[in-house]
Motif scaffolding. Sequence first.
Motif, PDB file in Angstrom:
ATOM      1  N   GLY A  52      -1.100  18.533  -3.788  1.00 12.84           N
ATOM      2  CA  GLY A  52      -1.741  17.546  -4.643  1.00 12.84           C
ATOM      3  C   GLY A  52      -1.310  16.115  -4.382  1.00 12.84           C
ATOM      4  O   GLY A  52      -1.582  15.223  -5.186  1.00 12.84           O
ATOM      5  N   LYS A  53      -0.652  15.863  -3.246  1.00 15.30           N
ATOM      6  CA  LYS A  53      -0.184  14.524  -2.918  1.00 15.30           C
ATOM      7  C   LYS A  53      -1.249  13.765  -2.126  1.00 15.30           C
ATOM      8  O   LYS A  53      -1.798  14.287  -1.149  1.00 15.30           O
ATOM      9  CB  LYS A  53       1.116  14.596  -2.090  1.00 15.30           C
ATOM     10  N   TYR A  54      -1.488  12.552  -2.526  1.00 13.19           N
ATOM     11  CA  TYR A  54      -2.443  11.706  -1.826  1.00 13.19           C
ATOM     12  C   TYR A  54      -1.856  11.302  -0.476  1.00 13.19           C
ATOM     13  O   TYR A  54      -0.730  10.807  -0.400  1.00 13.19           O
ATOM     14  CB  TYR A  54      -2.735  10.471  -2.677  1.00 13.19           C
ATOM     15  N   ASN A  55      -2.602  11.507   0.614  1.00  9.59           N
ATOM     16  CA  ASN A  55      -2.002  11.322   1.942  1.00  9.59           C
ATOM     17  C   ASN A  55      -2.864  10.515   2.916  1.00  9.59           C
ATOM     18  O   ASN A  55      -2.691  10.618   4.130  1.00  9.59           O
ATOM     19  CB  ASN A  55      -1.650  12.682   2.561  1.00  9.59           C
ATOM     20  N   ASN A 102       2.472   9.303  -5.858  1.00  4.41           N
ATOM     21  CA  ASN A 102       2.830  10.702  -5.578  1.00  4.41           C
ATOM     22  C   ASN A 102       4.093  11.135  -6.308  1.00  4.41           C
ATOM     23  O   ASN A 102       4.272  12.324  -6.570  1.00  4.41           O
ATOM     24  CB  ASN A 102       2.996  10.905  -4.070  1.00  4.41           C
ATOM     25  N   ASP A 103       4.951  10.183  -6.661  1.00 11.50           N
ATOM     26  CA  ASP A 103       6.175  10.498  -7.407  1.00 11.50           C
ATOM     27  C   ASP A 103       5.951  10.512  -8.915  1.00 11.50           C
ATOM     28  O   ASP A 103       6.891  10.756  -9.677  1.00 11.50           O
ATOM     29  CB  ASP A 103       7.278   9.483  -7.076  1.00 11.50           C
ATOM     30  N   GLY A 104       4.725  10.220  -9.359  1.00 16.08           N
ATOM     31  CA  GLY A 104       4.426  10.242 -10.782  1.00 16.08           C
ATOM     32  C   GLY A 104       4.873   9.016 -11.532  1.00 16.08           C
ATOM     33  O   GLY A 104       4.995   9.052 -12.768  1.00 16.08           O
ATOM     34  N   ARG A 105       5.086   7.912 -10.834  1.00 14.15           N
ATOM     35  CA  ARG A 105       5.560   6.691 -11.486  1.00 14.15           C
ATOM     36  C   ARG A 105       4.430   5.768 -11.927  1.00 14.15           C
ATOM     37  O   ARG A 105       4.692   4.739 -12.545  1.00 14.15           O
ATOM     38  CB  ARG A 105       6.514   5.946 -10.547  1.00 14.15           C
ATOM     39  N   VAL A 106       3.185   6.128 -11.629  1.00 13.03           N
ATOM     40  CA  VAL A 106       2.034   5.362 -12.128  1.00 13.03           C
ATOM     41  C   VAL A 106       1.472   6.157 -13.295  1.00 13.03           C
ATOM     42  O   VAL A 106       0.822   7.184 -13.110  1.00 13.03           O
ATOM     43  CB  VAL A 106       0.973   5.169 -11.022  1.00 13.03           C
ATOM     44  N   PHE A 145       0.833  -1.204   0.000  1.00 16.58           N
ATOM     45  CA  PHE A 145       0.000   0.000   0.000  1.00 16.58           C
ATOM     46  C   PHE A 145       0.870   1.258   0.000  1.00 16.58           C
ATOM     47  O   PHE A 145       0.682   2.166  -0.830  1.00 16.58           O
ATOM     48  CB  PHE A 145      -0.935   0.008   1.207  1.00 16.58           C
ATOM     49  N   TYR A 146       1.830   1.333   0.927  1.00 16.44           N
ATOM     50  CA  TYR A 146       2.625   2.562   1.036  1.00 16.44           C
ATOM     51  C   TYR A 146       3.624   2.704  -0.097  1.00 16.44           C
ATOM     52  O   TYR A 146       3.931   3.834  -0.518  1.00 16.44           O
ATOM     53  CB  TYR A 146       3.298   2.627   2.406  1.00 16.44           C
ATOM     54  N   ALA A 147       4.098   1.588  -0.631  1.00 19.08           N
ATOM     55  CA  ALA A 147       4.965   1.675  -1.813  1.00 19.08           C
ATOM     56  C   ALA A 147       4.173   2.184  -3.011  1.00 19.08           C
ATOM     57  O   ALA A 147       4.675   2.991  -3.811  1.00 19.08           O
ATOM     58  CB  ALA A 147       5.568   0.305  -2.114  1.00 19.08           C
ATOM     59  N   THR A 148       2.926   1.739  -3.129  1.00 18.11           N
ATOM     60  CA  THR A 148       2.069   2.202  -4.226  1.00 18.11           C
ATOM     61  C   THR A 148       1.733   3.677  -4.043  1.00 18.11           C
ATOM     62  O   THR A 148       1.733   4.446  -5.022  1.00 18.11           O
ATOM     63  CB  THR A 148       0.785   1.363  -4.277  1.00 18.11           C
ATOM     64  N   ARG A 149       1.452   4.095  -2.827  1.00 17.04           N
ATOM     65  CA  ARG A 149       1.165   5.507  -2.577  1.00 17.04           C
ATOM     66  C   ARG A 149       2.369   6.386  -2.925  1.00 17.04           C
ATOM     67  O   ARG A 149       2.224   7.463  -3.527  1.00 17.04           O
ATOM     68  CB  ARG A 149       0.752   5.715  -1.113  1.00 17.04           C
ATOM     69  N   GLU A 150       3.557   5.921  -2.573  1.00 17.34           N
ATOM     70  CA  GLU A 150       4.771   6.688  -2.900  1.00 17.34           C
ATOM     71  C   GLU A 150       4.966   6.768  -4.410  1.00 17.34           C
ATOM     72  O   GLU A 150       5.298   7.837  -4.951  1.00 17.34           O
ATOM     73  CB  GLU A 150       5.984   6.036  -2.238  1.00 17.34           C
ATOM     74  N   ALA A 151       4.754   5.651  -5.102  1.00 19.12           N
ATOM     75  CA  ALA A 151       4.903   5.653  -6.567  1.00 19.12           C
ATOM     76  C   ALA A 151       3.890   6.589  -7.211  1.00 19.12           C
ATOM     77  O   ALA A 151       4.198   7.314  -8.163  1.00 19.12           O
ATOM     78  CB  ALA A 151       4.741   4.230  -7.101  1.00 19.12           C
TER      79      ALA A 151
END
Length: 303
Positions: free
Chosen positions: A162-165, A130-134, A122-128
């Motif tokens: 604009g970051k999902y938190n 927010n970093d624009g990697r999805v 979950f948190y790895a996906t959230r980081e990706a």
Amino acid sequence: MPPFGVSAVANLVPQLEPVPARLPPRRRAPGGGAQPFLKWVGGKGGLLTQLEPLLPPDHARRRYFEPFLGGGAMFFHLGPRRAVLGDMNKELVATYQVVADDVEALIRVLERMAGQHCETHFYATREAWNDGRVRSRVERAATFIYFNRTCFNGLWRVNRAGKYNVPMGRYANPSVCLPERLRAASVALAGAQIKYSSYGDTLESAAAGDLVYLDPPYQPVSATANFTGYNAEAFDEKAQRKLAATFHRLDERGCLVMQSNSDTPLIRQLYARYRIDVVMAARNVNSRADKRGAVPEVVVRNY
């Protein structure tokens, strides 16, 4: 009815990147049958039995507009053959477009994500995210649904950057992928225009005889019940007054308009010339536990 005298402001919003051509309309059962595939704060799923008697009896033959789409409970319940749907949450709209146009690819990605779900994922996906990697539209739609089904209270909340938190929710076995519900939603969306746009832009073509359902961010009833939306900008009193002006203009055009909102003095003042009914809604988003539970809401109609 006399004009309200306030002009509505409809700020145009850039459209999403072009999407593949829509497939030919699929066969569908009239009168709804699909259900929301997202959890949504303020969603109308629990109110449909109270809202149904307030709809015009001939709503099935009318073109349907819903510019604050959210979870889409009313749209899926009605199942209109012609609809114009909009929302100011760009990722939400993009997700609906993928459900409409590429549902099988979406299901494949969601099934993979369901098998990977855990706190680390979950948190790895959230980081990706927010970093624009999805990046691909199907991956982004699947990730949006994944967050919705696994995060705390199904919230979509972004900070000023604009970051999902939203943190992960504590669910023993969350239902990440609901293939049949997604397929039914795809069929229901086959006859709809789905727009990333302001409510004013979404409603621009609404004409006499069309049915418009407005479910905007609500006027807060107290300082501790002020969750007003899923975007960075708040829907404040000024925005409520602009929406009221749009309601009056739609009335003058001959549209049939129905709006849900909180039962506050401001809302009753803005819509005093129209029919106002009260329904009871369950509310669980409040910083104080003693303020949660069934609360009154108003339904405003011009018919």
